[in-house]
Design a protein around this motif. Structure first.
Motif, PDB file in Angstrom:
ATOM      1  N   THR A  23      19.131  49.186  20.217  1.00  0.00           N
ATOM      2  CA  THR A  23      18.420  49.969  19.198  1.00  0.00           C
ATOM      3  C   THR A  23      18.200  49.145  17.942  1.00  0.00           C
ATOM      4  O   THR A  23      17.119  49.201  17.345  1.00  0.00           O
ATOM      5  CB  THR A  23      19.196  51.269  18.873  1.00  0.00           C
ATOM      6  OG1 THR A  23      19.383  52.004  20.088  1.00  0.00           O
ATOM      7  CG2 THR A  23      18.451  52.126  17.871  1.00  0.00           C
ATOM      8  N   MET A  26      15.350  46.826  18.606  1.00  0.00           N
ATOM      9  CA  MET A  26      14.076  47.539  18.622  1.00  0.00           C
ATOM     10  C   MET A  26      13.638  47.930  17.210  1.00  0.00           C
ATOM     11  O   MET A  26      12.448  47.898  16.892  1.00  0.00           O
ATOM     12  CB  MET A  26      14.148  48.780  19.517  1.00  0.00           C
ATOM     13  CG  MET A  26      14.244  48.458  21.000  1.00  0.00           C
ATOM     14  SD  MET A  26      12.887  47.399  21.608  1.00  0.00           S
ATOM     15  CE  MET A  26      13.672  45.794  21.693  1.00  0.00           C
ATOM     16  N   LEU A  27      14.592  48.264  16.353  1.00  0.00           N
ATOM     17  CA  LEU A  27      14.244  48.548  14.958  1.00  0.00           C
ATOM     18  C   LEU A  27      13.720  47.289  14.270  1.00  0.00           C
ATOM     19  O   LEU A  27      12.767  47.348  13.488  1.00  0.00           O
ATOM     20  CB  LEU A  27      15.438  49.136  14.209  1.00  0.00           C
ATOM     21  CG  LEU A  27      15.753  50.589  14.569  1.00  0.00           C
ATOM     22  CD1 LEU A  27      17.108  50.998  14.006  1.00  0.00           C
ATOM     23  CD2 LEU A  27      14.657  51.518  14.064  1.00  0.00           C
ATOM     24  N   PHE A  29      12.157  44.906  15.842  1.00  0.00           N
ATOM     25  CA  PHE A  29      10.844  44.708  16.454  1.00  0.00           C
ATOM     26  C   PHE A  29       9.795  45.590  15.785  1.00  0.00           C
ATOM     27  O   PHE A  29       8.710  45.117  15.426  1.00  0.00           O
ATOM     28  CB  PHE A  29      10.932  45.008  17.959  1.00  0.00           C
ATOM     29  CG  PHE A  29       9.665  44.738  18.701  1.00  0.00           C
ATOM     30  CD1 PHE A  29       9.333  43.448  19.084  1.00  0.00           C
ATOM     31  CD2 PHE A  29       8.804  45.771  19.039  1.00  0.00           C
ATOM     32  CE1 PHE A  29       8.156  43.192  19.783  1.00  0.00           C
ATOM     33  CE2 PHE A  29       7.629  45.530  19.730  1.00  0.00           C
ATOM     34  CZ  PHE A  29       7.308  44.236  20.111  1.00  0.00           C
ATOM     35  N   VAL A  30      10.121  46.854  15.592  1.00  0.00           N
ATOM     36  CA  VAL A  30       9.193  47.785  14.942  1.00  0.00           C
ATOM     37  C   VAL A  30       8.919  47.341  13.502  1.00  0.00           C
ATOM     38  O   VAL A  30       7.762  47.302  13.061  1.00  0.00           O
ATOM     39  CB  VAL A  30       9.741  49.221  14.978  1.00  0.00           C
ATOM     40  CG1 VAL A  30       8.948  50.146  14.070  1.00  0.00           C
ATOM     41  CG2 VAL A  30       9.750  49.753  16.406  1.00  0.00           C
ATOM     42  N   GLY A  31       9.964  46.995  12.766  1.00  0.00           N
ATOM     43  CA  GLY A  31       9.807  46.573  11.371  1.00  0.00           C
ATOM     44  C   GLY A  31       8.946  45.323  11.251  1.00  0.00           C
ATOM     45  O   GLY A  31       8.043  45.259  10.413  1.00  0.00           O
ATOM     46  N   GLY A  33       6.784  44.217  13.472  1.00  0.00           N
ATOM     47  CA  GLY A  33       5.429  44.593  13.881  1.00  0.00           C
ATOM     48  C   GLY A  33       4.679  45.273  12.742  1.00  0.00           C
ATOM     49  O   GLY A  33       3.501  44.986  12.505  1.00  0.00           O
ATOM     50  N   LEU A  34       5.361  46.158  12.020  1.00  0.00           N
ATOM     51  CA  LEU A  34       4.740  46.809  10.862  1.00  0.00           C
ATOM     52  C   LEU A  34       4.388  45.794   9.779  1.00  0.00           C
ATOM     53  O   LEU A  34       3.333  45.897   9.150  1.00  0.00           O
ATOM     54  CB  LEU A  34       5.669  47.881  10.290  1.00  0.00           C
ATOM     55  CG  LEU A  34       5.735  49.186  11.054  1.00  0.00           C
ATOM     56  CD1 LEU A  34       6.813  50.094  10.464  1.00  0.00           C
ATOM     57  CD2 LEU A  34       4.393  49.891  11.036  1.00  0.00           C
ATOM     58  N   CYS A  37       1.227  44.133  10.792  1.00  0.00           N
ATOM     59  CA  CYS A  37       0.101  45.065  10.617  1.00  0.00           C
ATOM     60  C   CYS A  37      -0.252  45.232   9.143  1.00  0.00           C
ATOM     61  O   CYS A  37      -1.429  45.206   8.770  1.00  0.00           O
ATOM     62  CB  CYS A  37       0.444  46.423  11.221  1.00  0.00           C
ATOM     63  SG  CYS A  37       0.476  46.425  13.019  1.00  0.00           S
ATOM     64  N   PHE A  61      13.705  48.848   8.307  1.00  0.00           N
ATOM     65  CA  PHE A  61      14.050  49.079   9.711  1.00  0.00           C
ATOM     66  C   PHE A  61      15.233  48.212  10.143  1.00  0.00           C
ATOM     67  O   PHE A  61      16.146  48.682  10.829  1.00  0.00           O
ATOM     68  CB  PHE A  61      12.838  48.816  10.614  1.00  0.00           C
ATOM     69  CG  PHE A  61      11.889  49.957  10.686  1.00  0.00           C
ATOM     70  CD1 PHE A  61      12.041  50.944  11.651  1.00  0.00           C
ATOM     71  CD2 PHE A  61      10.836  50.062   9.792  1.00  0.00           C
ATOM     72  CE1 PHE A  61      11.158  52.005  11.724  1.00  0.00           C
ATOM     73  CE2 PHE A  61       9.944  51.119   9.852  1.00  0.00           C
ATOM     74  CZ  PHE A  61      10.109  52.099  10.817  1.00  0.00           C
ATOM     75  N   PHE A  91      10.999  38.815  17.333  1.00  0.00           N
ATOM     76  CA  PHE A  91       9.823  39.625  17.655  1.00  0.00           C
ATOM     77  C   PHE A  91       9.043  38.998  18.805  1.00  0.00           C
ATOM     78  O   PHE A  91       8.708  39.665  19.788  1.00  0.00           O
ATOM     79  CB  PHE A  91       8.930  39.766  16.408  1.00  0.00           C
ATOM     80  CG  PHE A  91       7.688  40.569  16.635  1.00  0.00           C
ATOM     81  CD1 PHE A  91       7.716  41.946  16.535  1.00  0.00           C
ATOM     82  CD2 PHE A  91       6.484  39.949  16.930  1.00  0.00           C
ATOM     83  CE1 PHE A  91       6.560  42.707  16.740  1.00  0.00           C
ATOM     84  CE2 PHE A  91       5.327  40.687  17.137  1.00  0.00           C
ATOM     85  CZ  PHE A  91       5.366  42.076  17.046  1.00  0.00           C
TER      86      PHE A  91
END
Length: 115
Positions: A23, A26-27, A29-31, A33-34, A37, A61, A91
């Motif tokens: 987890t 993955m947090l 990875f999301v952070g 990725g954001l 973006c 994240f 990432f």
């Protein structure tokens, strides 16, 4: 006190062993990725508010992952540059499917170093 890691190559295995929890990874990875973006949106729209939001998205994240899932102190505080680079490497290792191999190598390297 001198820092333990003098190169990114030596730091990255340590970084990976500090990210054992799925987890938390993955947090991250999301952070990250954001962050990517927000960077693209900010550059294309020339709206600098998106660029200002980048550190909050990325670190927010990641730090949640460390506080609630990994339960350790983020490496950002001791190795800010290496940690930032490692976030992006993590990432892309996740994105390309290389992470399991890199995690196994890191664990082996750290165990050998601690013997």
């Amino acid at each position: 006190m001198p820092k333990k890691y003098q190169s990114f190559k030596a730091f990255y295995p340590y970084y990976l062993t500090e990210h054992q929890n799925f987890t938390c990874r993955m947090l991250h990875f999301v952070g990250t990725g954001l962050v990517l973006c927000l960077l693209l949106i900010g550059l294309f729209t020339l709206n600098w508010k998106f660029l200002v939001a980048m550190p909050f998205a990325g670190y927010g994240f990641a730090w949640l992952g460390h506080a609630f899932f990994e339960k350790n102190k983020p490496a950002t505080f001791t190795y800010p540059r290496y940690s930032l680079i490692a976030d992006f490497k993590l990432f892309f290792d996740i994105l390309t499917g290389q992470l399991p191999k890199k995690m196994a190598e890191a664990k082996r390297l750290i165990e050998q170093k601690n013997k």
